[in-house]
Design an enzyme around this catalytic site. Sequence first.
Site, PDB file in Angstrom:
ATOM      1  N   CYS A   1       5.754   0.285  -5.763  1.00 49.02           N
ATOM      2  CA  CYS A   1       6.459   1.544  -5.978  1.00 49.02           C
ATOM      3  C   CYS A   1       6.560   2.594  -5.015  1.00 49.02           C
ATOM      4  O   CYS A   1       7.219   2.464  -3.928  1.00 49.02           O
ATOM      5  CB  CYS A   1       6.270   1.982  -7.299  1.00 49.02           C
ATOM      6  SG  CYS A   1       4.485   2.421  -7.688  1.00 49.02           S
ATOM      7  N   SER A   2       5.876   3.716  -5.176  1.00 47.60           N
ATOM      8  CA  SER A   2       5.969   4.764  -4.272  1.00 47.60           C
ATOM      9  C   SER A   2       4.722   5.688  -4.403  1.00 47.60           C
ATOM     10  O   SER A   2       4.829   6.832  -4.096  1.00 47.60           O
ATOM     11  CB  SER A   2       7.420   5.572  -4.341  1.00 47.60           C
ATOM     12  OG  SER A   2       7.245   6.165  -5.758  1.00 47.60           O
ATOM     13  N   CYS A   3       3.647   5.315  -4.633  1.00 46.45           N
ATOM     14  CA  CYS A   3       2.465   5.933  -4.580  1.00 46.45           C
ATOM     15  C   CYS A   3       2.046   6.509  -3.273  1.00 46.45           C
ATOM     16  O   CYS A   3       2.419   6.026  -2.222  1.00 46.45           O
ATOM     17  CB  CYS A   3       1.209   4.963  -5.189  1.00 46.45           C
ATOM     18  SG  CYS A   3       1.255   4.383  -6.536  1.00 46.45           S
TER      19      CYS A   3
ATOM     20  N   CYS B   1       3.131   1.712  -0.253  1.00 45.07           N
ATOM     21  CA  CYS B   1       2.919   1.434  -1.598  1.00 45.07           C
ATOM     22  C   CYS B   1       4.016   0.136  -1.787  1.00 45.07           C
ATOM     23  O   CYS B   1       5.285   0.196  -2.020  1.00 45.07           O
ATOM     24  CB  CYS B   1       3.133   2.469  -2.559  1.00 45.07           C
ATOM     25  SG  CYS B   1       3.112   1.733  -4.259  1.00 45.07           S
TER      26      CYS B   1
HETATM   27 FE    FE Z   1       2.927   2.826  -6.230  1.00 46.63          FE
END
Ligand code: FE
Length: 197
Positions: free
Chosen positions: A108-110, A105
């Site tokens: 961010c951190s999906c 991602c």
């Molecule tokens: Fe994300």
Amino acid sequence: MSEHGHPRRGLTDIELKVRALEAILTEKGLVDPRALDAIVEQYETRIGPRNGAAVVARAWTDSAYKARLMSDATAAIAELGYRGLQGENMVVVENTATVHNLVVCTLCSCYPWPVLGLPPVWYKSAPYRSRAVIDPRGVLKEFGIDLSVTTDVRVWDSNAELRYMVLPMRPRGTEGLGAEKLAALVTRDGMIGTASV
Ligand code: FE
């Protein structure tokens, strides 16, 4: 939420509250931060990814299921009871002898929580997020995967709408194994694309 549908940068209200609670509980001697870390580690590496491993093992042993998984991953994963937050729209991408998939991602951190649990720290790190796109082969080499020049590397950028999971190649010599034993071979990183199985 940003216009891209990603959570905003920095700590969310929940994260701030959790940190405050952790600080107070630790200060009062009620919790040991190492015990909390151990619990998080359990969810990151063990409990969460076991769901994804069950999906992979089913796909390896049931071609009709695999076909459903590749055409509508969300529904096929829900058949096994894995659904919910951060897994509403799943796409499964298949590794083959000529194609290697890598999930990131960049914003961010999906991450697909219902099948993989919590994302590991490196997945959320800025170097992984940028380099996975700029130099996926270099990143994979650092994870111990040395791909041949003829292998097609595909990088999938997760976002608020779509979450990706890699269907790793079934290892050689596992023809006699049942789904349960096969699932035990499947690792979290194998389903992100940073390890082979
Ligand atoms: Fe994300």
